[in-house]
Design a protein around this motif. Sequence first.
Motif, mmCIF file in Angstrom:
data_model
loop_
_atom_site.group_PDB
_atom_site.id
_atom_site.type_symbol
_atom_site.label_atom_id
_atom_site.label_comp_id
_atom_site.label_asym_id
_atom_site.label_seq_id
_atom_site.Cartn_x
_atom_site.Cartn_y
_atom_site.Cartn_z
ATOM 1 N N UNK A 1 0.859 -1.188 0.000
ATOM 2 C CA UNK A 1 0.000 0.000 0.000
ATOM 3 C C UNK A 1 0.895 1.239 0.000
ATOM 4 N N UNK A 2 0.313 2.401 -0.156
ATOM 5 C CA UNK A 2 1.137 3.616 -0.135
ATOM 6 C C UNK A 2 1.753 3.814 1.251
ATOM 7 N N UNK A 3 0.955 3.584 2.310
ATOM 8 C CA UNK A 3 1.503 3.739 3.667
ATOM 9 C C UNK A 3 0.891 2.727 4.618
ATOM 10 N N UNK A 4 1.738 2.160 5.467
ATOM 11 C CA UNK A 4 1.207 1.409 6.607
ATOM 12 C C UNK A 4 1.410 2.274 7.853
ATOM 13 N N UNK A 5 0.521 2.100 8.803
ATOM 14 C CA UNK A 5 0.608 2.860 10.050
ATOM 15 C C UNK A 5 1.294 2.001 11.097
ATOM 16 N N UNK A 6 2.273 2.602 11.762
ATOM 17 C CA UNK A 6 2.933 1.935 12.881
ATOM 18 C C UNK A 6 2.269 2.359 14.187
ATOM 19 N N UNK A 7 2.042 1.390 15.079
ATOM 20 C CA UNK A 7 1.540 1.694 16.428
ATOM 21 C C UNK A 7 2.760 2.106 17.258
ATOM 22 N N UNK B 1 -0.872 13.028 -0.418
ATOM 23 C CA UNK B 1 -1.525 12.518 -1.627
ATOM 24 C C UNK B 1 -1.496 11.006 -1.741
ATOM 25 N N UNK B 2 -1.570 10.313 -0.614
ATOM 26 C CA UNK B 2 -1.491 8.843 -0.631
ATOM 27 C C UNK B 2 -2.890 8.246 -0.831
ATOM 28 N N UNK B 3 -2.976 7.325 -1.772
ATOM 29 C CA UNK B 3 -4.284 6.737 -2.082
ATOM 30 C C UNK B 3 -4.680 5.609 -1.143
ATOM 31 N N UNK B 4 -3.709 4.848 -0.676
ATOM 32 C CA UNK B 4 -4.054 3.699 0.177
ATOM 33 C C UNK B 4 -3.245 3.709 1.467
ATOM 34 N N UNK B 5 -3.933 3.464 2.563
ATOM 35 C CA UNK B 5 -3.292 3.462 3.880
ATOM 36 C C UNK B 5 -3.844 2.275 4.669
ATOM 37 N N UNK B 6 -2.945 1.582 5.386
ATOM 38 C CA UNK B 6 -3.371 0.425 6.179
ATOM 39 C C UNK B 6 -3.043 0.650 7.651
ATOM 40 N N UNK B 7 -4.046 0.432 8.505
ATOM 41 C CA UNK B 7 -3.907 0.615 9.954
ATOM 42 C C UNK B 7 -3.863 -0.726 10.675
ATOM 43 N N UNK B 8 -3.074 -0.842 11.734
ATOM 44 C CA UNK B 8 -3.279 -1.935 12.697
ATOM 45 C C UNK B 8 -4.280 -1.439 13.758
ATOM 46 N N UNK B 9 -4.634 -2.311 14.683
ATOM 47 C CA UNK B 9 -5.505 -1.913 15.798
ATOM 48 C C UNK B 9 -4.618 -1.215 16.837
ATOM 49 N N UNK B 10 -4.481 0.115 16.651
ATOM 50 C CA UNK B 10 -3.552 0.918 17.462
ATOM 51 C C UNK B 10 -3.844 0.772 18.962
ATOM 52 N N UNK B 11 -2.808 0.626 19.747
ATOM 53 C CA UNK B 11 -2.855 0.600 21.228
ATOM 54 C C UNK B 11 -3.397 -0.699 21.845
ATOM 55 N N UNK B 12 -3.810 -1.659 21.017
ATOM 56 C CA UNK B 12 -4.472 -2.846 21.592
ATOM 57 C C UNK B 12 -3.524 -3.987 21.937
ATOM 58 N N UNK B 13 -2.226 -3.783 21.768
ATOM 59 C CA UNK B 13 -1.257 -4.820 22.117
ATOM 60 C C UNK B 13 -0.558 -4.442 23.409
ATOM 61 N N UNK B 14 0.673 -4.049 23.295
ATOM 62 C CA UNK B 14 1.509 -3.690 24.451
ATOM 63 C C UNK B 14 0.870 -2.554 25.271
ATOM 64 N N UNK C 1 -13.788 13.487 2.457
ATOM 65 C CA UNK C 1 -12.528 13.683 1.731
ATOM 66 C C UNK C 1 -12.356 12.601 0.667
ATOM 67 N N UNK C 2 -11.718 12.971 -0.441
ATOM 68 C CA UNK C 2 -11.576 11.985 -1.529
ATOM 69 C C UNK C 2 -10.232 11.246 -1.477
ATOM 70 N N UNK C 3 -9.300 11.736 -0.687
ATOM 71 C CA UNK C 3 -8.001 11.068 -0.502
ATOM 72 C C UNK C 3 -7.766 10.884 0.993
ATOM 73 N N UNK C 4 -7.351 9.714 1.451
ATOM 74 C CA UNK C 4 -7.050 8.491 0.688
ATOM 75 C C UNK C 4 -8.310 7.844 0.110
ATOM 76 N N UNK C 5 -8.076 7.060 -0.953
ATOM 77 C CA UNK C 5 -9.202 6.381 -1.608
ATOM 78 C C UNK C 5 -9.568 5.101 -0.870
ATOM 79 N N UNK C 6 -8.539 4.458 -0.304
ATOM 80 C CA UNK C 6 -8.785 3.173 0.358
ATOM 81 C C UNK C 6 -8.129 3.149 1.743
ATOM 82 N N UNK C 7 -8.923 2.792 2.746
ATOM 83 C CA UNK C 7 -8.420 2.653 4.111
ATOM 84 C C UNK C 7 -8.594 1.190 4.526
ATOM 85 N N UNK C 8 -7.455 0.547 4.763
ATOM 86 C CA UNK C 8 -7.476 -0.872 5.114
ATOM 87 C C UNK C 8 -7.205 -0.999 6.611
ATOM 88 N N UNK C 9 -7.940 -1.872 7.268
ATOM 89 C CA UNK C 9 -7.617 -2.233 8.654
ATOM 90 C C UNK C 9 -7.078 -3.649 8.623
#
Length: 170
Positions: A16-22, A105-118, A141-149
């Motif tokens: 994806x364009x960006x993954x999110x780090x917890x 201007x990133x079209x796709x971003x993927x999140x983990x379940x933030x804060x739910x681990x450590x 908003x039209x950007x990002x186009x896709x938000x993945x969990x």
Amino acid sequence: MNKIKLVKGDITELAVDAIVNAANAHLQMGGGVAGAILRKGGQSIQDECDKIGFTAVGQTAITGGGNLKAKYVIHAVGPRMGEGDEDNKLFNATLNSLKIAQKQGLNSIAFPAISTGIFGYPLDKCAKIMIKTAKEFLAKNSIPKEVIFCLYDDTAYRLFKLAVREANVK
Ligand code: AR6
């Protein structure tokens, strides 16, 4: 049309364009998602984090993706359970990740379940807050186009699925 998608598995595998780090406020990549990103993405990500230094809870920083398939890593600092005002901080961490993706201007971003681990935040509440925040952002908003969990196990996947249904996301 921009949309929300749920997947089960390892976030470091996503192209994806960006993954999110917890992340934590000192941007020191420890265990969990951060450890997996560091192992697969390489030291350059931690080096960039060290140059940025401190990022407050609820805020984000962005680095390159190193050797990952993702082009960027958005380091979102989630709350530690017990520190106070956790729900609002998780909302801000999610919203600011979406905002920085939009700004770049990133079209796709993927999140983990933030804060739910450590950090010990409950998964069901996390799912509700993160899904609602993403849904409302995408509606305006039209950007990002896709938000993945990207959920790591069956329980997390099930709870996010439920939250999507409750938020009435198509
Ligand atoms: N892909 C997707 N989800 C994952 C992965 C993975 N590879 N690995 C774990 N999870 P955590 P936090 C899930 O602990 O609670 C670090 O030391 C995991 O099951 O990564 O925000 C940082 O440096 C859980 O549901 O993040 C910080 O100091 C979720 O991702 C601190 O931990 C988040 O777990 C942050 O703690």
